[in-house]
Write a protein that holds these residues in place. Structure first.
Motif, PDB file in Angstrom:
ATOM      1  N   SER A 310      33.196  22.049  24.645  1.00  0.00           N
ATOM      2  CA  SER A 310      33.796  21.311  23.545  1.00  0.00           C
ATOM      3  C   SER A 310      33.532  19.816  23.689  1.00  0.00           C
ATOM      4  O   SER A 310      33.225  19.127  22.708  1.00  0.00           O
ATOM      5  CB  SER A 310      35.308  21.568  23.493  1.00  0.00           C
ATOM      6  N   ILE A 311      33.655  19.308  24.909  1.00  0.00           N
ATOM      7  CA  ILE A 311      33.389  17.886  25.154  1.00  0.00           C
ATOM      8  C   ILE A 311      31.926  17.565  24.884  1.00  0.00           C
ATOM      9  O   ILE A 311      31.590  16.525  24.313  1.00  0.00           O
ATOM     10  CB  ILE A 311      33.782  17.517  26.596  1.00  0.00           C
ATOM     11  N   GLU A 312      31.053  18.479  25.266  1.00  0.00           N
ATOM     12  CA  GLU A 312      29.620  18.274  25.008  1.00  0.00           C
ATOM     13  C   GLU A 312      29.324  18.260  23.511  1.00  0.00           C
ATOM     14  O   GLU A 312      28.527  17.439  23.034  1.00  0.00           O
ATOM     15  CB  GLU A 312      28.804  19.369  25.690  1.00  0.00           C
ATOM     16  N   LEU A 313      29.973  19.145  22.763  1.00  0.00           N
ATOM     17  CA  LEU A 313      29.803  19.147  21.308  1.00  0.00           C
ATOM     18  C   LEU A 313      30.263  17.829  20.701  1.00  0.00           C
ATOM     19  O   LEU A 313      29.579  17.243  19.859  1.00  0.00           O
ATOM     20  CB  LEU A 313      30.596  20.297  20.696  1.00  0.00           C
ATOM     21  N   ALA A 314      31.438  17.351  21.140  1.00  0.00           N
ATOM     22  CA  ALA A 314      31.974  16.094  20.614  1.00  0.00           C
ATOM     23  C   ALA A 314      31.056  14.922  20.958  1.00  0.00           C
ATOM     24  O   ALA A 314      30.806  14.045  20.117  1.00  0.00           O
ATOM     25  CB  ALA A 314      33.377  15.854  21.173  1.00  0.00           C
ATOM     26  N   ALA A 315      30.535  14.898  22.178  1.00  0.00           N
ATOM     27  CA  ALA A 315      29.644  13.809  22.590  1.00  0.00           C
ATOM     28  C   ALA A 315      28.342  13.834  21.801  1.00  0.00           C
ATOM     29  O   ALA A 315      27.822  12.786  21.399  1.00  0.00           O
ATOM     30  CB  ALA A 315      29.358  13.912  24.087  1.00  0.00           C
ATOM     31  N   ARG A 333      34.256   8.297  13.893  1.00  0.00           N
ATOM     32  CA  ARG A 333      33.690   7.780  15.139  1.00  0.00           C
ATOM     33  C   ARG A 333      34.795   7.305  16.072  1.00  0.00           C
ATOM     34  O   ARG A 333      34.741   7.529  17.286  1.00  0.00           O
ATOM     35  CB  ARG A 333      32.714   6.638  14.856  1.00  0.00           C
ATOM     36  N   LYS A 334      35.789   6.632  15.519  1.00  0.00           N
ATOM     37  CA  LYS A 334      36.900   6.149  16.344  1.00  0.00           C
ATOM     38  C   LYS A 334      37.651   7.322  16.969  1.00  0.00           C
ATOM     39  O   LYS A 334      38.039   7.276  18.144  1.00  0.00           O
ATOM     40  CB  LYS A 334      37.841   5.290  15.493  1.00  0.00           C
ATOM     41  N   LYS A 338      37.721   7.952  21.031  1.00  0.00           N
ATOM     42  CA  LYS A 338      39.012   8.009  21.731  1.00  0.00           C
ATOM     43  C   LYS A 338      39.140   9.324  22.507  1.00  0.00           C
ATOM     44  O   LYS A 338      39.591   9.338  23.665  1.00  0.00           O
ATOM     45  CB  LYS A 338      40.147   7.883  20.713  1.00  0.00           C
ATOM     46  N   PHE A 339      38.724  10.409  21.882  1.00  0.00           N
ATOM     47  CA  PHE A 339      38.788  11.714  22.541  1.00  0.00           C
ATOM     48  C   PHE A 339      37.908  11.725  23.785  1.00  0.00           C
ATOM     49  O   PHE A 339      38.315  12.174  24.865  1.00  0.00           O
ATOM     50  CB  PHE A 339      38.366  12.807  21.578  1.00  0.00           C
ATOM     51  N   LEU A 340      36.670  11.228  23.656  1.00  0.00           N
ATOM     52  CA  LEU A 340      35.730  11.263  24.769  1.00  0.00           C
ATOM     53  C   LEU A 340      36.175  10.332  25.910  1.00  0.00           C
ATOM     54  O   LEU A 340      35.921  10.615  27.089  1.00  0.00           O
ATOM     55  CB  LEU A 340      34.330  10.882  24.286  1.00  0.00           C
ATOM     56  N   ALA A 341      36.813   9.223  25.551  1.00  0.00           N
ATOM     57  CA  ALA A 341      37.263   8.281  26.573  1.00  0.00           C
ATOM     58  C   ALA A 341      38.388   8.842  27.420  1.00  0.00           C
ATOM     59  O   ALA A 341      38.593   8.400  28.576  1.00  0.00           O
ATOM     60  CB  ALA A 341      37.710   6.977  25.916  1.00  0.00           C
TER      61      ALA A 341
END
Length: 346
Positions: A310-315, A333-334, A338-341
């Motif tokens: 899921s993190i890879e998809l978001a990135a 984008r914001k 925020k999610f990835l950070a």
């Protein structure tokens, strides 16, 4: 596309590894005789099969576009060079600059080929949009590999058509037709110019204004050349269709206009209600209305949000929005940033 035009390239001498590695199809140089150096249809008939192969042929090798053989690569470079040369030697072409037919603007040699490329990228991007499943739950799983495949092909085409960048794009930018034009910054700079400013000082102020624009796309003072290049590529992809930009950014701009923006758009309500108030939704029913925003919400707020996949998809989605010119301050984008950070794989 005829199978006689492709040849399989072996992947590994090991029988076990070669069975797991998909062969890469290399497109051969078509046997169609010489290309008319003065005819865009003739040039396009020769070039288009290579573009279609690089952009659309299925491949199981991430980050590597299908290839064309050396003879075809050299043939395309030569044909494009001859086309530009023949245009520069032909009489200048003028078109009406106003709807009433009055006024004339000089059409730069290569404009027709550049516009044809733009239309072609739009067509391929639209085909990708049509292939996106209607179920939002699988949208990102389809979108991310589709964009990565398209972007890899665009980068390959950018190298293949480097003469378009060298001859047409560079000249257009020199003629103030690029993503950032003098008129875009002149008003702001003019307010700071005094009668005592030298030409060098004015030029320095223009460069400073350009740097300010790039900071809106992630560039920082003292940043690396790579950071500046990435920021400028994003700014190019964010520009309006009348701006002349490198081939790679042209392709990414079309992905933005033909895929991202439709997925971000909010569907219009069918019909109009007269005399009756709209029924309000409950808090549970409220949420993003654009398809891409809904898919992101489901991903980052779902039970598997902290999974590595899921993190890879978001990135990957965040990277595609940046590359294609979606601004840093855009809500999606914001939300992704925020999610990835704050995300760590479980």
């Amino acid at each position: 596309m005829s199978s006689s035009n492709t040849v399989a390239v072996a992947g590994s001498s090991s029988s076990s590894s070669s069975s797991n590695q998909a062969a890469i199809n290399t497109l051969k140089n078509p046997d169609q005789g010489s290309v008319n150096p003065t005819s865009l249809p003739s040039l396009w008939n020769y070039v288009e099969p290579a573009l279609r192969h690089i952009l659309c042929t299925p491949t199981t090798t991430p980050g590597k576009a299908p290839t064309i053989d050396v003879a075809y690569h050299v043939g395309i470079h030569t044909a494009v060079y001859n086309y530009f040369t023949s245009q520069s030697e032909s009489p200048s072409v003028y078109v009406p600059s106003k709807p009433n037919g009055k006024g004339k603007d000089l059409v730069a040699s290569g404009t027709d080929l550049y516009d044809q490329l733009d239309r072609y990228f739009a067509q391929v991007a639209q085909e990708n949009l049509l292939g996106i499943p209607s179920d939002d739950s699988t949208l990102l799983e389809f979108y991310v590999p589709s964009f990565n495949r398209y972007s890899t092909g665009i980068q390959s085409i950018n190298r293949l058509l480097n003469y378009v960048n060298r001859h047409y794009v560079k000249r257009s930018v020199d003629e103030d037709k690029g993503w950032l034009r003098l008129t875009d910054v002149l008003d702001a700079v003019a307010k700071t110019i005094t009668s005592e400013d030298t030409r060098d000082k004015i030029s320095a102020k223009l460069r400073e204004k350009r740097s300010d624009e790039l900071k809106r796309w992630g560039y920082e003072d003292g940043g690396s050349t790579e950071m500046m290049t990435a920021a400028e590529a994003s700014a190019e992809a964010a520009s309006s269709p009348d701006r002349v930009i490198p081939v790679v950014s042209l392709g990414h701009r079309r992905w933005r206009t033909e895929v991202i923006e439709p997925l971000l758009s909010v569907p219009k309500a069918k019909g109009k209600r007269k005399g009756k108030p709209l029924v309000t939704t409950t808090n549970a029913e409220k949420g993003p209305r654009g398809r891409l925003a809904r898919a992101v919400k489901d991903l980052i707020e779902g039970p598997y949000a902290r999974e590595p996949s899921s993190i890879e998809l978001a990135a990957s989605l965040a990277a595609s929005l940046r590359v294609c010119g979606i601004r840093i301050d855009h809500p999606l984008r914001k939300k992704l940033d925020k999610f990835l950070a704050t995300s760590q794989p479980v």
